[in-house]
Write an enzyme that holds these catalytic residues in place. Structure first.
Site, PDB file in Angstrom:
ATOM      1  N   GLY A  54     -77.949   2.847 -45.606  1.00 58.03           N
ATOM      2  CA  GLY A  54     -78.292   1.473 -45.318  1.00 58.03           C
ATOM      3  C   GLY A  54     -77.803   1.061 -43.941  1.00 58.03           C
ATOM      4  N   GLY A  56     -76.257  -1.795 -41.262  1.00 54.59           N
ATOM      5  CA  GLY A  56     -75.112  -2.675 -41.426  1.00 54.59           C
ATOM      6  C   GLY A  56     -73.783  -1.975 -41.275  1.00 54.59           C
ATOM      7  N   HIS A  57     -73.830  -0.620 -41.111  1.00 60.17           N
ATOM      8  CA  HIS A  57     -72.593   0.156 -40.965  1.00 60.17           C
ATOM      9  C   HIS A  57     -72.437   0.713 -39.559  1.00 60.17           C
ATOM     10  CE1 HIS A  57     -72.340  -0.228 -45.247  1.00 60.17           C
ATOM     11  NE2 HIS A  57     -73.405   0.520 -45.466  1.00 60.17           N
ATOM     12  N   ASP A 110     -78.623   6.636 -52.118  1.00 61.94           N
ATOM     13  CA  ASP A 110     -78.654   7.675 -51.088  1.00 61.94           C
ATOM     14  C   ASP A 110     -78.812   9.053 -51.716  1.00 61.94           C
ATOM     15  OD1 ASP A 110     -78.031   5.448 -49.589  1.00 61.94           O
ATOM     16  OD2 ASP A 110     -76.429   6.410 -48.469  1.00 61.94           O
ATOM     17  N   HIS A 220     -69.855  -1.872 -48.778  1.00 65.60           N
ATOM     18  CA  HIS A 220     -70.881  -2.880 -49.055  1.00 65.60           C
ATOM     19  C   HIS A 220     -70.260  -4.157 -49.601  1.00 65.60           C
ATOM     20  CE1 HIS A 220     -72.742   1.151 -49.628  1.00 65.60           C
ATOM     21  NE2 HIS A 220     -73.634   0.631 -48.815  1.00 65.60           N
TER      22      HIS A 220
END
Length: 334
Positions: A54, A56-57, A110, A220
Site C-alpha cells: 500500500g 503511504g509508507h 499483500d 497502518h
C-alpha cells in the site's frame, strides 16, 4: 484534515506523477498500473526483485527502486495491497532470464495478491519466481491485518541486501536465501504518540489521549501490544529495545545493522535523540552497531512515532550492505 493534496482519491496517482518527474533519470513509472521500474533495462542473466504494498509508507517501496535494490515496486492505494495484475506485469517486465524474487511484507492482502500473481506467471510464462515473506515485528503474533507477525523495517534491509546479491549475478536461490537470512535475523518494534490520517477517510485512524502512546503499533495504525502512559525518550527506547533483544538473543560482541525509523511526522532532531538512547542500550548488551540508519524509511503517512529494527550482521551481510546502491531514497558507493 489539512493536507497538500487535490482530491483525496487522486493522491497516489498524482504523487507518482511527481515522483516520476523528480527522479526521471533513475526510474520510469507505468501510470496505468501504478508501478515503478528502474530507468535502465534489466541486465541479462540477473535476478529481478519485485516488491510493493500500500502507498503511504514512502519511501518504501518506490523509493528503493534502482541499482542495488529493487527492479520494480507495485504501488497500491493508501494502506491497500497492489492487485495481482500489477505484480504479474512487473514480474514479466523485470525478468532477465534468471528468475524473479518477490519480497512481500506479511500482510494478508499483500501475501494473497503476490501469491496469486506468482501462480499466474507460473501458468502463463516461463519465469521462475521465488517468494520471501517478511515478518519481523515482535509486537504481536496476529493483528487486524495479518495472520502471524507483521512485516516492517526488515523489509528495507532485505531489499538492500538481496538487491546487492542480485547485482553480483548470483542465482535466484542464493538471492532468496539472503532475504530469508535477513528475515530470520531481524526484529522490529514500533510506537506512536499520534495517529495518521488517511486522505480518503479524512480523520485520524485511531485516538490517543494527551498522556498516552501506542506501544507496538503497526504501520497502518493497527493496535499494538498496549496503550501505555506517555514516557520520556529513554523509557520509550527501553520499551522498544527490550522486546527486540529478548526475541532474538544476542551474544556479547555481536554486530548489528540498526534502523531507527521515523513514522512520518517525527522530526530528525527527535529521531537522532532516540537513536542515541537506543545505541546506549545496545552497547550495554555488548552489541556493536556497525551500520546505523536513522530517518524516515518505512512510514505511516503523518503518524508521529518511531520504530526500531535490529539485524544481526555477519561479514557477508556487511559486505552486501556496503555494496553500491543508487535509488531515490538510498544512495552510496557510486
Amino acid at each position: 484534515m489539512k493536507k497538500l493534496i487535490n482530491r483525496p482519491q487522486d493522491v497516489v496517482a498524482e504523487s507518482l506523477r511527481g515522483f516520476a518527474l523528480a527522479h526521471s533519470g533513475k526510474v520510469r513509472v507505468d501510470h496505468d498500473l501504478a508501478t515503478v521500474y528502474r530507468a535502465e533495462r534489466p541486465l541479462l542473466g540477473t535476478v529481478g526483485l519485485v516488491s510493493g504494498g500500500g502507498s503511504g509508507h514512502e519511501p518504501l517501496h518506490a523509493g528503493f527502486v534502482g541499482h542495488g535494490m529493487l527492479s520494480a515496486a507495485c504501488c497500491g492505494q493508501v494502506f491497500t495491497s497492489p492487485v495481482p495484475d500489477q505484480v504479474v506485469a512487473a514480474t514479466q517486465q523485470v525478468d532477465a532470464g534468471a528468475g524473479v524474487l518477490h519480497l512481500v511484507k506479511n500482510y494478508t492482502g499483500d501475501v494473497m495478491n503476490f501469491e496469486m500473481a506468482a501462480e499466474i506467471v507460473a501458468d502463463t510464462a516461463d519465469i521462475e519466481v521465488a517468494t520471501v515473506v517478511l515478518d519481523d515485528d515482535v509486537a504481536v503474533q496476529d493483528s487486524t491485518w495479518t495472520a502471524g507477525r507483521r512485516g516492517t523495517g526488515a523489509t528495507v534491509f532485505a531489499e538492500k541486501l538481496a538487491g546487492a546479491a542480485a547485482e553480483e549475478g548470483r542465482p535466484l536461490a542464493e538471492v532468496a536465501a539472503i532475504a530469508r537470512h535477513v528475515n530470520e535475523n531481524a526484529r522490529s518494534m514500533g510506537m506512536a504518540i499520534a495517529p495518521s490520517t488517511v486522505p480518503t477517510a479524512g480523520k485520524p485512524n485511531f485516538t490517543l489521549g494527551e498522556d498516552e502512546m501506542e506501544l507496538g503499533v503497526g504501520i497502518h495504525g493497527e493496535p499494538g501490544r498496549a496503550t501505555v502512559p506517555y514516557a520520556p525518550a529513554a523509557d520509550i527506547a527501553r520499551q522498544l529495545a527490550e522486546p527486540v533483544l529478548a526475541d532474538l538473543p544476542f551474544a556479547g560482541g555481536d554486530r548489528a545493522l540498526v534502523l531507527l525509523n521515523g513514522m512520518g511526522a517525527t522530526p530528525l532532531i527527535e529521531l537522532y535523540l532516540m537513536y542515541g538512547e537506543v545505541a546506549a542500550i545496545l552497547a550495554g548488551h555488548g552489541i556493536e552497531v556497525v551500520r546505523p540508519l536513522v530517518g524516515n524509511y518505512i512510514t505511516s503517512l503523518d503518524m508521529a512515532g518511531c520504530s526500531l529494527t535490529v539485524l544481526r550482521a555477519d561479514d557477508e551481510l556487511l559486505r552486501l550492505w556496503d555494496a553500491p546502491v543508487e535509488t531515490p531514497a538510498l544512495r552510496w558507493g557510486r
